[in-house]
Design an enzyme around this catalytic site. Structure first.
Site, PDB file in Angstrom:
ATOM      1  N   SER A 157       0.812  -1.222   0.000  1.00  0.00           N
ATOM      2  CA  SER A 157       0.000   0.000   0.000  1.00  0.00           C
ATOM      3  C   SER A 157       0.843   1.269   0.000  1.00  0.00           C
ATOM      4  O   SER A 157       1.917   1.327   0.605  1.00  0.00           O
ATOM      5  CB  SER A 157      -0.866  -0.020   1.269  1.00  0.00           C
ATOM      6  OG  SER A 157      -1.435   1.229   1.497  1.00  0.00           O
ATOM      7  N   GLU A 198       0.230   3.586   1.782  1.00  0.00           N
ATOM      8  CA  GLU A 198       0.321   4.003   3.190  1.00  0.00           C
ATOM      9  C   GLU A 198       1.727   3.734   3.750  1.00  0.00           C
ATOM     10  O   GLU A 198       2.104   4.316   4.770  1.00  0.00           O
ATOM     11  CB  GLU A 198      -0.723   3.273   4.029  1.00  0.00           C
ATOM     12  CG  GLU A 198      -2.109   3.870   3.957  1.00  0.00           C
ATOM     13  CD  GLU A 198      -2.200   5.269   4.561  1.00  0.00           C
ATOM     14  OE1 GLU A 198      -1.888   5.422   5.753  1.00  0.00           O
ATOM     15  OE2 GLU A 198      -2.564   6.202   3.836  1.00  0.00           O
ATOM     16  N   TYR A 221      -1.430   0.277  10.686  1.00  0.00           N
ATOM     17  CA  TYR A 221      -1.699  -0.360   9.394  1.00  0.00           C
ATOM     18  C   TYR A 221      -0.494  -0.204   8.467  1.00  0.00           C
ATOM     19  O   TYR A 221      -0.027  -1.173   7.852  1.00  0.00           O
ATOM     20  CB  TYR A 221      -2.952   0.266   8.756  1.00  0.00           C
ATOM     21  CG  TYR A 221      -3.175  -0.159   7.319  1.00  0.00           C
ATOM     22  CD1 TYR A 221      -3.761  -1.379   7.012  1.00  0.00           C
ATOM     23  CD2 TYR A 221      -2.795   0.676   6.259  1.00  0.00           C
ATOM     24  CE1 TYR A 221      -3.960  -1.769   5.683  1.00  0.00           C
ATOM     25  CE2 TYR A 221      -2.996   0.295   4.934  1.00  0.00           C
ATOM     26  CZ  TYR A 221      -3.579  -0.928   4.654  1.00  0.00           C
ATOM     27  OH  TYR A 221      -3.766  -1.308   3.342  1.00  0.00           O
TER      28      TYR A 221
END
Ligand code: NAP
Ligand code: F7E
Length: 337
Positions: free
Chosen positions: A131, A133, A155
């Site tokens: 991701s 992220e 996460y």
């Protein structure tokens, strides 16, 4: 010979689109699903309601990424040619409330799956849903495969672990394993607790007079939003390459939540400033302010590039939520495309 794929997270947004894509390519698809007290395969309705979808080649198996023995058993029994690890506790805000669980599923879940492959000794190809992220407090703009990671949430940290353990199994055991570093991708099937879908669903409800207010958090964050249906093809393309590598998948455009609101509410002639209220509960302890990806490598090596860009994406999501509400009020069930 019919090729076989195993998908974890098959009931999620990406899992459902990838299943449709692989069935259309003639694959036998196996999916891992969790037992839930409510029906959780709604996103697969498009497959089950279309006799020409290849539904007879789809098999669902109960299991969980926390349960290593199930993973090893399934790996041995199915002997998939390709494994797509899409399962995760995927909500960034929730990961601050539930960091240990997020780590167990999103990080350790990946190594459980990789170990299941190693233990059974099957020759399979592995895709890890990495991701944007992971870039978090981005060290450069735009972000590429070479940009250093600086995750800003449990996460993000869990995804960094899963990324590196995938690289490690590639380097240690010669596994054909790839990380797709996907930037935000959305669709009518996006979970309703993510900001894009929360907004498009609210637009439909406000227009219908069912809701007046929409509570949101930080409106200044910027994201590179693409269309999920197109992104699953990139996952498959990565596993078709002779050499396993990692790829950024993105549109190269970035827009703020404010711009998303302008476009979504503007599409139906509403003024969002009359409806949106800021609610501190939706702020995160640490925010990712700006993400924008450079998918040049994917274009060059996979021949992949996005077609649906920001405005078209927002409009198709609003239109879908308007139709969904209309069908619901008129008592029709509808399959979300
Ligand atoms: P999603 O809609 O939230 O789907 C997550 C899937 O994981 C669901 O099928 C869920 O099952 C399953 N799952 C959750 N916990 C599990 C567990 N303990 N064991 C087995 N399955 C479990 O996510 P998505 O948007 O499709 O994203 C797919 C993957 O890509 C995720 O790993 C996500 O972190 C990653 N990713 C997403 C984006 C994005 O913008 N969408 C971008 C980059 C990376 P239930 O249906 O039972 O909950
Ligand atoms: O937040 C802001 C929030 O939850 C986007 C996941 O698929 O993409 C997703 O993670 C932005 C953030 O997505 C609300 O603070 C404001 O800045 O839609 P989101 P995300 O955090 O970018 C990445 C690539 C993944 O890998 C993840 O799995 O919107 N925001 N107000 C809000 N966000 C939410 N959810 N709800 C609000 O009310």
């Amino acid at each position: 010979m019919t090729r076989k794929a195993l998908i974890t997270g098959i009931t999620g947004q990406d899992g459902s689109y990838l299943t449709e894509f692989l069935l259309a390519k003639g694959y036998e698809v196996h999916g891992l699903i969790r037992r839930a007290s409510t029906f959780n395969t709604g996103r697969l309705d498009s497959i089950y309601s279309d006799p020409h979808s290849g539904q007879d080649r789809l098999t669902l198996h109960y299991g969980d990424l926390s349960d290593a023995s199930v993973l090893a058993r399934l790996m041995g029994a199915i002997q998939p040619d390709e494994v797509y690890n899409l399962a995760a506790q995927s909500h960034v805000r929730v990961s601050f409330d539930s960091p240990e669980y997020t780590t167990d599923i999103t990080a350790t879940g990946a190594v459980r799956l990789l170990e299941a492959i190693r233990e059974t000794g099957i020759k399979t190809r592995f895709y890890q849903a990495s991701s944007s992220e992971m870039f978090g407090q981005a060290q450069e703009v735009p972000q590429t495969e070479r940009t250093p990671f600086h995750p800003r949430s449990p996460y993000g940290c869990a995804k960094v672990f899963a990324y590196w353990i995938t690289v490690n199994y590639r380097e240690s055991y010669g596994l054909h394993a790839c990380n797709g570093i996907l930037f935000n991708h959305e669709s009518p099937r996006r979970g309703e607790e993510f900001v894009t879908r929360k907004i498009t669903r609210a637009v439909a409800h406000i227009l219908a007079g069912l809701q007046t207010k929409l509570n949101l958090g930080n409106l200044e964050a910027k994201r590179d939003w693409g269309y999920a249906r197109e992104y699953v093809e990139a996952m498959w393309l990565m596993l078709q390459q002779e050499k396993p590598e990692d790829y950024v998948i993105a549109t190269g455009e970035t827009h703020s939540i404010r711009e998303f609101l302008d476009t979504a509410f503007g599409h139906v002639g509403l003024d969002w400033t009359k409806h949106v209220e800021i609610d501190e509960r939706y702020y995160r302890p640490a925010e990712v302010d700006l993400l924008v990806g450079d998918a040049t490598k994917a274009k060059r090596q996979l021949g992949w590039e996005p077609k649906v860009k920001f405005t078209e994406l927002v409009k198709l999501m609003v239109d879908s939520d308007l139709q969904l509400l209309k069908d619901c009020r008129e008592g029709r069930t509808r399959v979300t495309s």
